[in-house]
Design a protein around this motif. Sequence first.
Motif, PDB file in Angstrom:
ATOM      1  N   ALA A 324       0.821  -0.831  -0.085  1.00 49.43           N
ATOM      2  CA  ALA A 324       0.414  -0.292   0.030  1.00 49.43           C
ATOM      3  C   ALA A 324       0.828   0.863  -0.188  1.00 49.43           C
ATOM      4  O   ALA A 324       2.120   1.936   0.378  1.00 49.43           O
ATOM      5  CB  ALA A 324      -0.662  -0.046   1.201  1.00 49.43           C
ATOM      6  N   ASP A 325       0.282   2.340  -0.161  1.00 45.47           N
ATOM      7  CA  ASP A 325       0.911   3.849  -0.378  1.00 45.47           C
ATOM      8  C   ASP A 325       0.151   4.928  -0.165  1.00 45.47           C
ATOM      9  O   ASP A 325      -0.413   4.530  -0.925  1.00 45.47           O
ATOM     10  CB  ASP A 325       1.720   3.931  -1.512  1.00 45.47           C
ATOM     11  CG  ASP A 325       2.483   5.336  -1.867  1.00 45.47           C
ATOM     12  OD1 ASP A 325       2.514   5.644  -0.530  1.00 45.47           O
ATOM     13  OD2 ASP A 325       3.040   5.811  -2.734  1.00 45.47           O
ATOM     14  N   VAL A 326      -0.382   4.816   1.535  1.00 47.25           N
ATOM     15  CA  VAL A 326      -1.552   5.733   2.431  1.00 47.25           C
ATOM     16  C   VAL A 326      -0.354   6.821   2.974  1.00 47.25           C
ATOM     17  O   VAL A 326      -0.015   6.755   3.618  1.00 47.25           O
ATOM     18  CB  VAL A 326      -2.293   4.844   2.488  1.00 47.25           C
ATOM     19  CG1 VAL A 326      -2.959   5.484   3.464  1.00 47.25           C
ATOM     20  CG2 VAL A 326      -3.039   4.276   1.932  1.00 47.25           C
ATOM     21  N   GLY A 407       1.180  11.683  -9.016  1.00 46.60           N
ATOM     22  CA  GLY A 407       0.734   9.739  -8.768  1.00 46.60           C
ATOM     23  C   GLY A 407       1.307   8.288  -9.592  1.00 46.60           C
ATOM     24  O   GLY A 407       1.911   8.843  -9.986  1.00 46.60           O
ATOM     25  N   HIS A 408       0.905   7.443  -9.058  1.00 41.53           N
ATOM     26  CA  HIS A 408       2.359   6.514  -9.626  1.00 41.53           C
ATOM     27  C   HIS A 408       1.552   5.098  -9.343  1.00 41.53           C
ATOM     28  O   HIS A 408       0.745   5.371  -9.171  1.00 41.53           O
ATOM     29  CB  HIS A 408       3.518   6.839  -9.575  1.00 41.53           C
ATOM     30  CG  HIS A 408       3.060   6.722  -8.074  1.00 41.53           C
ATOM     31  ND1 HIS A 408       3.336   5.448  -7.058  1.00 41.53           N
ATOM     32  CD2 HIS A 408       3.318   7.597  -6.579  1.00 41.53           C
ATOM     33  CE1 HIS A 408       3.480   5.525  -6.105  1.00 41.53           C
ATOM     34  NE2 HIS A 408       3.451   6.057  -5.370  1.00 41.53           N
ATOM     35  N   MET A 409       2.083   4.411 -10.321  1.00 36.65           N
ATOM     36  CA  MET A 409       1.334   2.864 -10.437  1.00 36.65           C
ATOM     37  C   MET A 409       1.667   1.991  -9.302  1.00 36.65           C
ATOM     38  O   MET A 409       2.787   2.560  -8.803  1.00 36.65           O
ATOM     39  CB  MET A 409       1.828   1.983 -12.146  1.00 36.65           C
ATOM     40  CG  MET A 409       1.409   2.584 -12.527  1.00 36.65           C
ATOM     41  SD  MET A 409      -0.732   2.587 -12.903  1.00 36.65           S
ATOM     42  CE  MET A 409      -1.109   2.654 -14.581  1.00 36.65           C
ATOM     43  N   VAL A 414       6.446   0.526  -4.636  1.00 35.29           N
ATOM     44  CA  VAL A 414       5.724   1.527  -4.398  1.00 35.29           C
ATOM     45  C   VAL A 414       5.817   1.776  -5.549  1.00 35.29           C
ATOM     46  O   VAL A 414       4.686   2.800  -6.395  1.00 35.29           O
ATOM     47  CB  VAL A 414       6.687   2.485  -3.334  1.00 35.29           C
ATOM     48  CG1 VAL A 414       7.954   2.483  -3.179  1.00 35.29           C
ATOM     49  CG2 VAL A 414       5.339   3.045  -2.865  1.00 35.29           C
ATOM     50  N   HIS A 415       6.769   2.259  -6.164  1.00 36.95           N
ATOM     51  CA  HIS A 415       6.379   2.954  -7.242  1.00 36.95           C
ATOM     52  C   HIS A 415       6.760   1.382  -8.880  1.00 36.95           C
ATOM     53  O   HIS A 415       7.735   1.215  -9.293  1.00 36.95           O
ATOM     54  CB  HIS A 415       7.605   4.249  -8.068  1.00 36.95           C
ATOM     55  CG  HIS A 415       7.948   4.982  -7.112  1.00 36.95           C
ATOM     56  ND1 HIS A 415       8.966   5.743  -6.067  1.00 36.95           N
ATOM     57  CD2 HIS A 415       6.237   6.019  -5.886  1.00 36.95           C
ATOM     58  CE1 HIS A 415       8.285   6.960  -5.320  1.00 36.95           C
ATOM     59  NE2 HIS A 415       7.255   6.397  -4.910  1.00 36.95           N
ATOM     60  N   ASP A 416       5.509   1.523  -9.026  1.00 33.00           N
ATOM     61  CA  ASP A 416       5.388   0.077  -9.528  1.00 33.00           C
ATOM     62  C   ASP A 416       5.718   0.791 -11.469  1.00 33.00           C
ATOM     63  O   ASP A 416       5.795   1.509 -12.093  1.00 33.00           O
ATOM     64  CB  ASP A 416       4.730  -0.412  -9.696  1.00 33.00           C
ATOM     65  CG  ASP A 416       4.132  -1.894  -9.612  1.00 33.00           C
ATOM     66  OD1 ASP A 416       5.509  -2.842  -9.478  1.00 33.00           O
ATOM     67  OD2 ASP A 416       3.249  -3.045 -10.467  1.00 33.00           O
ATOM     68  N   LEU A 436      -3.321   2.555  -9.553  1.00 29.75           N
ATOM     69  CA  LEU A 436      -2.541   4.096  -8.934  1.00 29.75           C
ATOM     70  C   LEU A 436      -3.028   4.821  -7.679  1.00 29.75           C
ATOM     71  O   LEU A 436      -3.483   4.618  -7.200  1.00 29.75           O
ATOM     72  CB  LEU A 436      -2.339   4.785 -10.361  1.00 29.75           C
ATOM     73  CG  LEU A 436      -3.868   4.798 -10.830  1.00 29.75           C
ATOM     74  CD1 LEU A 436      -4.639   6.468 -10.131  1.00 29.75           C
ATOM     75  CD2 LEU A 436      -4.282   5.251 -12.122  1.00 29.75           C
ATOM     76  N   THR A 437      -1.654   5.460  -7.340  1.00 33.62           N
ATOM     77  CA  THR A 437      -2.229   6.455  -5.913  1.00 33.62           C
ATOM     78  C   THR A 437      -2.650   8.448  -6.974  1.00 33.62           C
ATOM     79  O   THR A 437      -2.138   7.938  -7.918  1.00 33.62           O
ATOM     80  CB  THR A 437      -0.731   6.810  -5.361  1.00 33.62           C
ATOM     81  OG1 THR A 437       0.689   7.492  -6.119  1.00 33.62           O
ATOM     82  CG2 THR A 437       0.247   5.643  -5.265  1.00 33.62           C
ATOM     83  N   VAL A 438      -3.654   8.698  -5.776  1.00 40.75           N
ATOM     84  CA  VAL A 438      -3.296  10.046  -6.332  1.00 40.75           C
ATOM     85  C   VAL A 438      -3.402  10.272  -4.925  1.00 40.75           C
ATOM     86  O   VAL A 438      -4.183  10.564  -3.727  1.00 40.75           O
ATOM     87  CB  VAL A 438      -4.959  10.038  -6.545  1.00 40.75           C
ATOM     88  CG1 VAL A 438      -5.418  11.862  -6.286  1.00 40.75           C
ATOM     89  CG2 VAL A 438      -5.484   8.957  -8.004  1.00 40.75           C
ATOM     90  N   GLU A 439      -2.534  11.489  -4.576  1.00 39.96           N
ATOM     91  CA  GLU A 439      -1.592  11.687  -3.687  1.00 39.96           C
ATOM     92  C   GLU A 439      -0.981  13.219  -3.668  1.00 39.96           C
ATOM     93  O   GLU A 439       0.525  13.398  -3.914  1.00 39.96           O
ATOM     94  CB  GLU A 439      -0.842  11.253  -3.725  1.00 39.96           C
ATOM     95  CG  GLU A 439       0.962  11.238  -4.418  1.00 39.96           C
ATOM     96  CD  GLU A 439       1.515  10.146  -4.425  1.00 39.96           C
ATOM     97  OE1 GLU A 439       2.508  10.899  -3.055  1.00 39.96           O
ATOM     98  OE2 GLU A 439       1.694   9.410  -4.565  1.00 39.96           O
ATOM     99  N   PRO A 440      -1.725  14.809  -4.193  1.00 42.09           N
ATOM    100  CA  PRO A 440      -1.778  16.142  -4.557  1.00 42.09           C
ATOM    101  C   PRO A 440      -1.476  16.445  -2.444  1.00 42.09           C
ATOM    102  O   PRO A 440      -1.504  15.908  -1.873  1.00 42.09           O
ATOM    103  CB  PRO A 440      -2.992  16.774  -4.443  1.00 42.09           C
ATOM    104  CG  PRO A 440      -3.790  15.273  -3.867  1.00 42.09           C
ATOM    105  CD  PRO A 440      -3.742  14.794  -4.088  1.00 42.09           C
ATOM    106  N   ILE A 462      -2.682  13.309   0.913  1.00 47.30           N
ATOM    107  CA  ILE A 462      -3.143  12.931   1.168  1.00 47.30           C
ATOM    108  C   ILE A 462      -3.329  12.396   0.230  1.00 47.30           C
ATOM    109  O   ILE A 462      -3.142  11.822  -1.385  1.00 47.30           O
ATOM    110  CB  ILE A 462      -4.708  13.582   0.694  1.00 47.30           C
ATOM    111  CG1 ILE A 462      -4.559  14.753   2.127  1.00 47.30           C
ATOM    112  CG2 ILE A 462      -5.449  12.754   1.481  1.00 47.30           C
ATOM    113  CD1 ILE A 462      -6.715  15.431   1.717  1.00 47.30           C
ATOM    114  N   GLU A 463      -3.232  10.993   0.603  1.00 46.12           N
ATOM    115  CA  GLU A 463      -3.300   9.952  -1.250  1.00 46.12           C
ATOM    116  C   GLU A 463      -3.589   8.664  -0.840  1.00 46.12           C
ATOM    117  O   GLU A 463      -3.747   8.082   0.536  1.00 46.12           O
ATOM    118  CB  GLU A 463      -1.123   9.199  -0.780  1.00 46.12           C
ATOM    119  CG  GLU A 463      -1.391   8.604  -1.563  1.00 46.12           C
ATOM    120  CD  GLU A 463       0.215   8.071  -1.838  1.00 46.12           C
ATOM    121  OE1 GLU A 463       1.313   8.050  -0.554  1.00 46.12           O
ATOM    122  OE2 GLU A 463       1.099   7.534  -2.961  1.00 46.12           O
ATOM    123  N   ASP A 464      -4.379   8.717  -1.350  1.00 47.61           N
ATOM    124  CA  ASP A 464      -5.184   6.786  -1.488  1.00 47.61           C
ATOM    125  C   ASP A 464      -4.806   6.186  -2.515  1.00 47.61           C
ATOM    126  O   ASP A 464      -3.907   6.593  -3.582  1.00 47.61           O
ATOM    127  CB  ASP A 464      -6.619   7.185  -1.393  1.00 47.61           C
ATOM    128  CG  ASP A 464      -6.743   7.810  -0.438  1.00 47.61           C
ATOM    129  OD1 ASP A 464      -7.085   9.001   0.466  1.00 47.61           O
ATOM    130  OD2 ASP A 464      -7.331   6.838   0.779  1.00 47.61           O
TER     131      ASP A 464
END
Length: 502
Positions: A324-326, A407-409, A414-416, A436-440, A462-464
């Motif tokens: 995960a990457d949160v 974000g990233h895959m 983690v950075h897939d 993918l992550t969305v993390e502005p 904030i990252e999900d």
Amino acid sequence: MTVADELPAVTDGAAAAAAPEASEEEPIEQRKNGLYPGVSDELAENMKSGWADTELRDLRPVAQAAETAARRAALSARFPGERLVIPAGNLKTRSNDTEYPFRASVEYAYLTGDQTEDGVLVLEPKGDGHVATLYLLPRSNRENGEFWLSGHGELWVGRRHSLTEAEKLYGIPVADVREIADELRGATGPVRVVRGYDAGIEAALTDKVTAERDEELRVFLSEARLVKDAFEIGELQKAVDSTVRGFEDVVRVLDRAEATSERYIEGTFFLRARVEGNDVGYGTIAAAGPHACTLHWVRNDGPVRSGDLLLLDAGVETHSYYTADVTRTLPVNGRFTELQKKIYDAVYEAQEAGIAAVRPGGKFRDFHDAAQHVLTEKLVEWGLVEGPVERVLELGLQRRWTLHGTGHMLGMDVHDCAAARVESYVDGTLEPGMVLTVEPGLYFQADDLTVPEEYRGIGVRIEDDILVTEDGNRNLSAALPRRSDEVEAWMAALTDSKDSKG
Ligand code: GLY
Ligand code: MN
Ligand code: MN
């Protein structure tokens, strides 16, 4: 080099400590008493026998055996007629005779389900396709003393699977890895190897491979992972669920962190990661106060103060390596100040816009553009940069405070999929099964003289973790509150339930 070659110079066991270096010319069993101070012939003889047969006979295949077979079939189809070599990698020295925990190469684990050091997967061309062989180290030899006199013997490092057991687990024929270098040196026909993991294997292939062709193999295996199969999505959800529990653990001990340091947060999360998973998927960022503005703050040795924000960016990695990457940015005392809330809510709004842009058929860049647009509007509205918004975006002026991509895959890295080509990833189109992550974020450095003083030292991200579905997306980390009022209520509930337990 074989395990039997490596006797430890100094270890924490009397017998092995006494053993000098062995060599292939001089197997342990041929050494005489006196060469091993403290190991008599009688003891050496005694250690050879009296051990039970522990072969595991009713093993079931690993959960992802069907998926790894399908991945190998896709690889085979892409490189017909070529020998493909995918090493797991070797242990790496941390210092002197201690090593880092081993993590197999992603390519190897993805194609086999195995995670053993020194393992190598070889696809040998045959007929229209390939025959796969997994090369592994067999169980330790008890006749020549390897199992107890070598630092890498099973008595020291634990039982390995026998080659027969491994065959059942991974559904691939298994051979002794000590033979592979010779086999590769003698191989004919085109060969490709995944570079960067096993120098010994690369040395055996040095006159047979080229960097350019090997890179094509690496790129293929990176792009193959862009779309996750059902097993992978299940594992990513498990990783996220453990991560959610890890964040709850942290909130419950924020008072202890205040009394100590960011390390308390890192350690608390790590406990959850090790108990429920394999590890953390990357170095935990436990960034309190102005440290939140340092994107990769992993020193985690600063104070945690009431009134400040804590930016916690952390992820549990499952036993199968999916992480995960949160990120959550939390008020240490449970309540945002007015300014913290203003900045937080802006990032939340940007993230909402970003997540809404994640859908099949959309461009990968869409969610980044959507989030950046919202953040830029806010920066202009607050008077931190002169508009109009489109001009700021064109010149990229917002990046002084937004700093990174949105974000990233996400997957086994983690950075897939980092080796994927630009046209398949960054300039590519989203498909169902991508995660993918969305993390502005917004970051006002403590020494940024271009913003009002009260902004300085505030950083929010904030990252999900978002799964692209057939008709839109699913937030795998939705169980962790994001909206500022929900974050406050969630923190209060966790702290109250702790108080009521005394
Ligand atoms: N944790 C690293 C990242 O968010 O990309
Ligand atoms: Mn991330
Ligand atoms: Mn992160």
